[in-house]
Scaffold this motif. Structure first.
Motif, short mmCIF file in Angstrom:
data_model
loop_
_atom_site.label_atom_id
_atom_site.label_comp_id
_atom_site.label_asym_id
_atom_site.label_seq_id
_atom_site.Cartn_x
_atom_site.Cartn_y
_atom_site.Cartn_z
N GLY A 142 -8.25 2.45 3.21
CA GLY A 142 -7.60 1.58 2.24
C GLY A 142 -6.59 0.62 2.83
N ARG A 143 -6.22 0.81 4.11
CA ARG A 143 -5.18 -0.03 4.74
C ARG A 143 -5.83 -1.15 5.56
NH1 ARG A 143 -0.37 -0.38 5.16
NH2 ARG A 143 -0.24 0.03 7.39
N PRO A 144 -5.03 -2.15 5.98
CA PRO A 144 -5.61 -3.22 6.80
C PRO A 144 -6.13 -2.65 8.13
CG PRO A 144 -3.38 -3.81 6.05
CD PRO A 144 -3.59 -2.38 5.70
N SER A 145 -7.24 -3.18 8.62
CA SER A 145 -7.79 -2.74 9.91
C SER A 145 -6.86 -3.14 11.05
CB SER A 145 -9.16 -3.36 10.12
OG SER A 145 -10.03 -3.01 9.08
N ARG A 221 -9.60 -1.23 -3.96
CA ARG A 221 -8.46 -1.66 -3.17
C ARG A 221 -8.67 -1.19 -1.74
NH1 ARG A 221 -3.33 -3.92 -3.44
NH2 ARG A 221 -1.66 -2.73 -2.45
N HIS A 222 -8.71 -2.14 -0.82
CA HIS A 222 -9.14 -1.87 0.54
C HIS A 222 -8.41 -2.89 1.40
CE1 HIS A 222 -12.74 0.03 2.61
NE2 HIS A 222 -12.10 -0.55 3.58
N TYR A 223 -8.22 -2.57 2.67
CA TYR A 223 -7.54 -3.50 3.59
C TYR A 223 -6.14 -3.85 3.07
CZ TYR A 223 -12.51 -4.40 4.53
OH TYR A 223 -13.84 -4.27 4.78
N ALA A 224 -5.52 -2.94 2.32
CA ALA A 224 -4.34 -3.33 1.55
C ALA A 224 -3.02 -3.00 2.25
CB ALA A 224 -4.37 -2.64 0.19
N PRO A 225 -2.09 -3.97 2.29
CA PRO A 225 -0.72 -3.69 2.71
C PRO A 225 0.01 -2.92 1.61
CG PRO A 225 -0.94 -5.97 2.04
CD PRO A 225 -2.29 -5.34 1.90
N ARG A 226 1.28 -2.58 1.84
CA ARG A 226 2.04 -1.86 0.79
C ARG A 226 2.42 -2.79 -0.35
NH1 ARG A 226 3.44 0.35 5.60
NH2 ARG A 226 2.79 2.53 5.77
N ALA A 227 2.80 -4.02 0.00
CA ALA A 227 3.20 -4.99 -1.03
C ALA A 227 1.96 -5.49 -1.78
CB ALA A 227 3.91 -6.18 -0.38
N PRO A 228 2.12 -5.85 -3.07
CA PRO A 228 0.99 -6.47 -3.77
C PRO A 228 0.64 -7.82 -3.14
CG PRO A 228 2.96 -6.33 -5.19
CD PRO A 228 3.32 -5.71 -3.88
N VAL A 229 -0.61 -8.23 -3.32
CA VAL A 229 -1.09 -9.47 -2.71
C VAL A 229 -1.44 -10.45 -3.83
CG1 VAL A 229 -2.90 -10.50 -1.29
CG2 VAL A 229 -1.93 -8.28 -0.66
N ALA A 298 -15.80 -14.14 4.81
CA ALA A 298 -15.30 -12.82 5.23
C ALA A 298 -13.80 -12.70 4.98
CB ALA A 298 -15.62 -12.57 6.70
N ILE A 299 -13.06 -13.76 5.29
CA ILE A 299 -11.60 -13.73 5.09
C ILE A 299 -11.29 -13.53 3.60
CG2 ILE A 299 -9.47 -15.08 5.26
CD1 ILE A 299 -10.69 -16.49 7.70
N ASN A 300 -11.95 -14.30 2.74
CA ASN A 300 -11.69 -14.20 1.30
C ASN A 300 -12.12 -12.84 0.74
OD1 ASN A 300 -10.36 -16.65 0.69
ND2 ASN A 300 -12.31 -17.75 0.89
N ASP A 301 -13.21 -12.30 1.28
CA ASP A 301 -13.65 -10.96 0.87
C ASP A 301 -12.55 -9.94 1.16
OD1 ASP A 301 -15.97 -8.90 0.38
OD2 ASP A 301 -15.10 -8.32 2.30
N ARG A 302 -12.00 -9.96 2.38
CA ARG A 302 -10.94 -9.00 2.73
C ARG A 302 -9.70 -9.23 1.89
NH1 ARG A 302 -15.20 -8.76 5.00
NH2 ARG A 302 -15.56 -7.89 7.08
N LEU A 303 -9.36 -10.50 1.64
CA LEU A 303 -8.16 -10.80 0.85
C LEU A 303 -8.31 -10.33 -0.59
CD1 LEU A 303 -7.16 -14.33 2.20
CD2 LEU A 303 -5.83 -12.20 2.37
N ARG A 304 -9.49 -10.54 -1.19
CA ARG A 304 -9.70 -10.07 -2.57
C ARG A 304 -9.55 -8.57 -2.65
NH1 ARG A 304 -13.61 -14.17 -2.88
NH2 ARG A 304 -15.21 -12.73 -2.13
N ARG A 305 -10.06 -7.87 -1.64
CA ARG A 305 -9.93 -6.41 -1.66
C ARG A 305 -8.50 -5.98 -1.40
NH1 ARG A 305 -14.90 -5.08 -2.34
NH2 ARG A 305 -16.29 -6.79 -1.78
N ALA A 306 -7.80 -6.70 -0.53
CA ALA A 306 -6.38 -6.38 -0.29
C ALA A 306 -5.59 -6.55 -1.59
CB ALA A 306 -5.82 -7.28 0.81
N ALA A 307 -6.02 -7.51 -2.41
CA ALA A 307 -5.34 -7.76 -3.68
C ALA A 307 -5.82 -6.82 -4.78
CB ALA A 307 -5.57 -9.22 -4.11
N GLY A 308 -6.87 -6.03 -4.48
CA GLY A 308 -7.37 -5.07 -5.46
C GLY A 308 -8.32 -5.69 -6.47
N HIS A 309 -8.87 -6.87 -6.15
CA HIS A 309 -9.86 -7.48 -7.05
C HIS A 309 -11.25 -7.08 -6.59
CE1 HIS A 309 -6.93 -11.09 -7.77
NE2 HIS A 309 -6.40 -9.92 -8.03
#
Ligand code: TXA
Ligand code: MG
Length: 311
Positions: A142-145, A221-229, A298-309
């Motif tokens: 669930g955290r950033p790689s 929710r994947h690749y996610a930091p602690r703060a919301p994105v 790929a970047i947007n895919d990871r960002l959407r998952r980091a944001a929980g979308h």
């Protein structure tokens, strides 16, 4: 942490052979590696990452010959391997040797994900071991790689018996995953090898189906930091850190993905800057809009998952 010598390939090979885990650099992100045939070692990988067991792992091999030994290659796989291996492209194919990649590694599926990574230390390790190695990204689930040795050690280093420092990862996002199972190849995870590049060789790609366990990295929710994105942000709000792409606003916590607007550079910096932004303990991490072509997918895919979308 100095029990690990980050330059000792021999120690990494010996650790894998003995069923222990290894922090392994690849050109995409750092992996947490284990011998693919060894269910006890593979179980330790799932445990170290806190990873759901229905999410299968990628078998990493030294070359196409080794891949043909574990998976049923077809002409499409041959063509793609010739064009992109070693490199950031993973194929999902029918399994040929169930013992070489144990059931647990495949999450009980009749298919196997296989790739040959383009990092000299990974390739040397795989060659010397002479067997496939599973290596999910070395983050806790669930955290950033991790894209540096230090980040990988921080995430899962305590579970590793050895590790190699291969420097910062050149690509920065995980490999593209393409399923070659039915008539039409399906893109399961966008990555460093772009959709456009694949379609040139394969024709139009189908999309991943909705089932989370059939589609890699499809957890909410994947690749996610602690703060919301917060995505598509043209400027930060007070208290937010900002990931800029190109034009950067005058604000306190601005992290530049690429001043020149270069998608490769942005991909290579993505996870490192998400971590750096998170370390400032912002109210949120706001991210500039990123174009969706080429590596941008790929970047947007990871960002959407980091944001929980859902992607
Ligand atoms: O770039 C990469 O691929 C990195 C580096 C370390 O090689 N590894 C990586 O592994 O990203 P991991 O485990 O974090 O992601 C593997 C993805 C998972 O999302 C999983 O669902 C998918 O591949 N996968 C593995 N085996 C599969 C299978 N048989 N069918 C469908 N998807 C599969
Ligand atoms: Mg991962």
């Amino acid at each position: 942490m100095c029990r690990i010598d980050p330059n000792d390939v021999g120690a990494a090979v010996a650790a894998l052979a003995a069923g222990r885990l290894v922090i392994l650099p690849t050109e995409t992100v750092y992996g947490l590696a284990a011998a693919a045939a060894d269910p006890v070692a593979v179980a330790a990988v799932f445990e170290a990452k806190g990873r759901p067991r229905f999410n299968p792992l990628i078998a990493h091999v030294a070359d196409v010959d080794a891949a043909r030994g574990i998976a049923l290659f077809d002409p499409r796989a041959e063509r793609l391997a010739k064009a992109f291996w070693p490199g950031p492209l993973t194929f999902v194919l029918p399994i040929a040797d169930r013992d070489a990649v144990c059931d647990l590694a495949r999450a009980g599926l009749d298919t196997v994900a296989v790739r040959s990574p383009a990092h000299p230390l990974a390739l040397e390790t795989l060659r010397r071991l002479g067997r496939p190695v599973v290596a999910p990204s070395a983050n806790r689930s669930g955290r950033p790689s991790p894209t540096t040795f230090a980040d990988a050690m921080e995430e899962t280093g305590v579970s590793a018996g050895a590790g190699l420092d291969g420097g910062p990862c050149a690509v920065g996002v995980e490999s593209t995953v393409v399923a070659l199972l039915g008539e039409r190849p399906r893109l399961l995870r966008p990555g460093a090898v772009t959709r456009e590049a694949l379609e040139e060789l394969l024709g139009p790609l189908g999309e991943a189906e909705g089932h989370a366990h059939h589609s890699p990295g499809r957890l909410l929710r994947h690749y996610a930091p602690r703060a919301p994105v917060r995505l598509e942000a043209t400027a930060p709000r007070p208290g937010e850190a900002y990931l800029a792409f190109g034009l950067a606003p005058q604000a306190r916590q601005v992290f530049q993905l690429s001043a020149a607007g270069d998608l490769r550079e942005a991909a290579a910096r993505l996870f490192t800057l998400l971590r750096a932004a998170d370390a400032t303990t912002p109210t949120a991490i706001a991210v500039a809009p990123i174009p969706d072509n080429g590596l941008g997918e790929a970047i947007n895919d990871r960002l959407r998952r980091a944001a929980g979308h859902v992607g």
